[in-house]
Design an enzyme around this catalytic site. Structure first.
Site, short mmCIF file in Angstrom:
data_model
loop_
_atom_site.label_atom_id
_atom_site.label_comp_id
_atom_site.label_asym_id
_atom_site.label_seq_id
_atom_site.Cartn_x
_atom_site.Cartn_y
_atom_site.Cartn_z
N CYS A 1 0.93 -1.21 -0.03
CA CYS A 1 0.01 0.00 -0.03
C CYS A 1 0.69 1.29 -0.15
CB CYS A 1 -0.88 0.01 1.27
SG CYS A 1 -0.11 -0.24 2.80
N HIS B 1 18.88 0.04 -1.67
CA HIS B 1 17.25 0.52 -1.42
C HIS B 1 16.79 -0.54 -1.16
CE1 HIS B 1 13.63 2.53 -2.45
NE2 HIS B 1 13.18 1.58 -2.95
#
Lengths: 277, 448
Positions: free
Chosen positions: B48, B101
């Site tokens: 989300c 990342h």
């Protein structure tokens, strides 16, 4: 050889209780991480060692373990630890060990250094083993109830002051309340048996000195107080703080009775103390 | 390695939800990405808070083309005309930054709530989906696996996941402090606001029963349907206080909904059983004096937020240590991949040396080697042993040079030139073998 074994068991038991006490207290102070289960295991290790020590020592001295204050202290502390180990299976009350382990250590040491075994023939009776055994088990369970009540008050204070998270090692407050009640319910019938057998025993040996009467009054008062705590909880919903204070007071009175026996054993009063304990 | 994506830091929810992909859509999406000739490996992560594509380009000089291909596919998936339509919300990283990342995402250092544990599970789901679709092969797969180990290390060696950092989790923590667990206890939700819903979702999960009491019964019934709870009429609030053990209040009422007198009466009927109020309404729904009643505990939104702030502060204090672990792991992973880049040179050097030695042996025995059944194995073993001893030092030094980050490419080129390795077919003309991704990545152990 047997004396050596008894001494070795005594030292091993004391070491277990001592290590457990140190870890429990360090954990309560936030210096031992989550070491509570290890301390509880040390108490569990101490119980069979302690039981073996009592058996070997009673064989050495040719004395029944439930006769005389000398052994009674040791048996009571062993039973308190056993009750703790069993209670952990039902309640999340690891922290109660922080009270039980030091007390067991203190009683164990006291049992070694308190006066000689009471072997006075006039005090012997068929009721005596029942009286002492019931009282010892009762004291063991009230010790647990007392420890749970103290932990309850500490946790309640944290919650009422809204210090509810962070590093608290105390169990949930509801679990402490239920554990305290459970120990009282289990200990009260034993205390009742102790009172009844003590009264009958006192009549049998015709005890009636001032000290004996005072001890009897204390015993009846502790029985009435603990009975009252249980009754008020069932009838009027007296739980939580009030029940905890009642439990602490009740335990205090039973402890006072025990102390009067201790004081008597130091002096080895000729006359029987008699009445219930 | 490459990553193209957008997250809660760069894109609003309206954009993120357009690009999100559920488990059902993933196989098709992965197949489409994998069909692009610019991409060798690919993984699609959709939560989300982020939508990201991790990929490995097919050729070392095809990085820009690979990035463009991913952007196009993302835009196509999101219903945009071209990849540029989403450029304002996207970021792209390559090589070391892309690896860092991925490690930071898995370790929850890039999450909206620092240290939240769900992200690791979501990365695992993305990994499983890519494995099932056959779009993860060697290098990217190893990198994702390493990310799991990094996340575990961060959780073990720091307290990044400790403490409570949301109102709902503080409410759960409180319920534990009071009851231990809710398996034998009932939860009552008074009001049907979003905050109460979130708390009820956490609390109601393990509770014996969950009741919802709201002025609008219809709204209570609707919410009850989604939470597997039961709705109760507003008039029965006082009676519900006798049954419930945890009460979460969140109505918009300007006056107290739960008064001191109500709770006094309820406690009498409850025979003193413990009652916990979590009052997350502003203005407050529970009269403050209720906290003074024996065996009743009231915590309002300020109490909870103080705890949330404490938890967040504690986690922030751990961030630096966690970032150091990530840096360390990135350095180790990159050293490992650089070692892989010179691996073909090492393999070719060994193959050629072995071939030369065997050929010379054959020649000196006058072609009798194949007839010496008993001695053949021993002689071959001797040749292998000689090759190992001869080439151990140059191979390990070449790998060490690569792992240290020095330009091992030049050294590898020099070795290929000196040993004339082109003849044994290590790398075709025009395609640097040091840049190619070796097939046998799995044979080379990662650090640790």
């Amino acid at each position: 050889m047997t004396i050596d074994l008894a001494n070795w068991l005594f030292v091993a038991t004391a070491a277990s209780y001592f290590a457990a006490s140190v870890i429990f207290i360090a954990e309560l102070l936030g210096r031992a991480g989550r070491a509570g289960p290890w301390a509880a295991r040390l108490v569990a290790l101490g119980v069979p060692l302690h039981a073996a020590q009592i058996v070997v020592w009673s064989l050495v001295l040719h004395v029944c373990p439930v006769e005389g204050i000398h052994f009674s202290l040791s048996v009571a502390s062993m039973l308190a630890c056993l009750a703790y180990v069993l209670a952990r299976l039902r309640y999340r009350v690891d922290v109660v060990g922080a009270f039980v382990a030091p007390q067991a250590l203190a009683f164990l040491l006291a049992s070694r250094f308190v006066g000689p075994v009471n072997d006075e023939p006039r005090l012997r009776s068929a009721l005596l083993p029942f009286h002492v055994a019931a009282n010892l088990l009762g004291v063991a369970l009230f010790t647990m109830a007392f420890a749970a009540a103290v932990a309850y008050l500490l946790q309640e204070s944290r919650l009422k002051h809204k210090r509810f998270a962070g590093a608290s090692r105390l169990p949930p407050i509801d679990a402490l309340d239920r554990a305290e009640h459970g120990f009282l319910v289990a200990g009260f019938p034993l205390l009742t048996i102790g009172i009844l057998t003590g009264t009958l025993w006192a009549r049998e040996i015709e005890a009636g000195g001032a000290a004996a009467i005072a001890r009897a009054c204390l015993s009846y008062a502790s029985w009435a107080l603990i009975g009252g705590v249980l009754l008020l909880r069932a009838a009027a919903g007296w739980r939580g703080r009030r029940a905890a204070f009642g439990t602490i007071l009740g335990f205090g009175l039973t402890l006072l009775v025990l102390v009067t026996y201790l004081v008597r054993s130091f002096g080895q009063v000729a006359a029987p103390g008699g009445v219930p304990a | 390695m490459l990553v193209v994506g957008l997250s809660h830091r760069t894109a609003p929810v309206e954009v993120r939800e357009r690009l999100a992909a559920g488990a059902d859509a993933l196989p098709e999406l992965l197949a489409r990405l994998a069909s692009r000739r610019e991409l060798a490996e690919v993984m699609f992560l959709s939560t989300c808070n982020r939508v990201e594509v991790f990929a490995l380009p097919k050729a070392a000089d095809g990085v820009d083309a690979a990035l463009a291909a991913i952007r196009d596919e993302l835009a196509h998936h999101g219903g945009a005309v071209s990849g540029d339509a989403l450029a304002a919300y996207q970021y792209q990283k390559r090589d070391e930054e892309a690896v860092r990342h991925l490690f930071r995402v898995a370790a929850s250092l890039d999450s909206m709530v620092l240290g939240e544990p769900q992200i690791l599970g979501q990365v695992k789901e993305a990994y499983d989906a890519a494995l099932a679709a056959g779009t993860l092969k060697s290098l990217l797969g190893r990198c994702v696996s390493r990310a799991f180990a990094v996340a575990k290390r961060v959780r073990t060696e720091t307290s990044i996941g400790a403490g409570t950092v949301s109102i709902a989790s503080v409410a759960v923590e409180l319920a534990w402090r009071v009851f231990g667990g809710l398996g034998d206890h009932a939860v009552l939700l008074v009001g049907a606001g979003e905050m109460a819903e979130a708390a009820a979702r956490s609390l109601g999960n393990g509770a014996r029963a969950l009741h919802i009491c709201n002025r609008s019964f219809d709204r209570a019934a609707t919410l009850a349907g989604t939470l597997n709870a039961s709705a109760v009429p507003w008039d029965s609030l006082a009676a519900e206080l006798v049954q419930a053990d945890v009460v979460v209040t969140s109505t918009a009422s300007p006056t107290f909904v739960v008064t001191h007198e109500m709770v006094k009466r309820a406690m009498k009927a409850r025979k003193g059983r413990t009652l916990l109020f979590v009052d997350i309404a502003v203005p407050r729904n529970v009269e403050p004096s209720v906290h003074g009643i024996d065996n009743v505990y009231v915590f309002n939104v300020d109490d909870l937020e103080q705890e949330v702030a404490r938890g967040m502060k504690a986690r922030q204090a751990e961030r630096e240590a966690a970032e150091r672990i990530v840096d360390d792991e990135v350095a180790q992973f990159l050293a490992w991949t650089r070692g892989l880049q010179v691996q073909p040179t090492g393999v070719a050097m060994r193959a050629k040396t072995r071939a030369v030695l065997l050929s010379e042996l054959e020649r000196s025995l006058g072609g009798r080697l194949k007839h010496l059944e008993g001695d053949r194995a021993a002689l071959t073993q001797m040749v292998d042993s000689a090759v190992n001893k001869l080439l151990h030092a140059p191979t390990t030094r070449l790998k060490a040079r690569a792992a240290d980050g020095d330009d091992a490419g030049e050294l590898a080129l020099a070795i290929r030139f000196l040993f004339d390795l082109q003849e044994v077919g290590v790398a075709p003309e025009g395609e640097s073998s040091s840049d190619a991704v070796p097939d046998a990545v799995g044979d080379e152990p990662l650090p640790h």
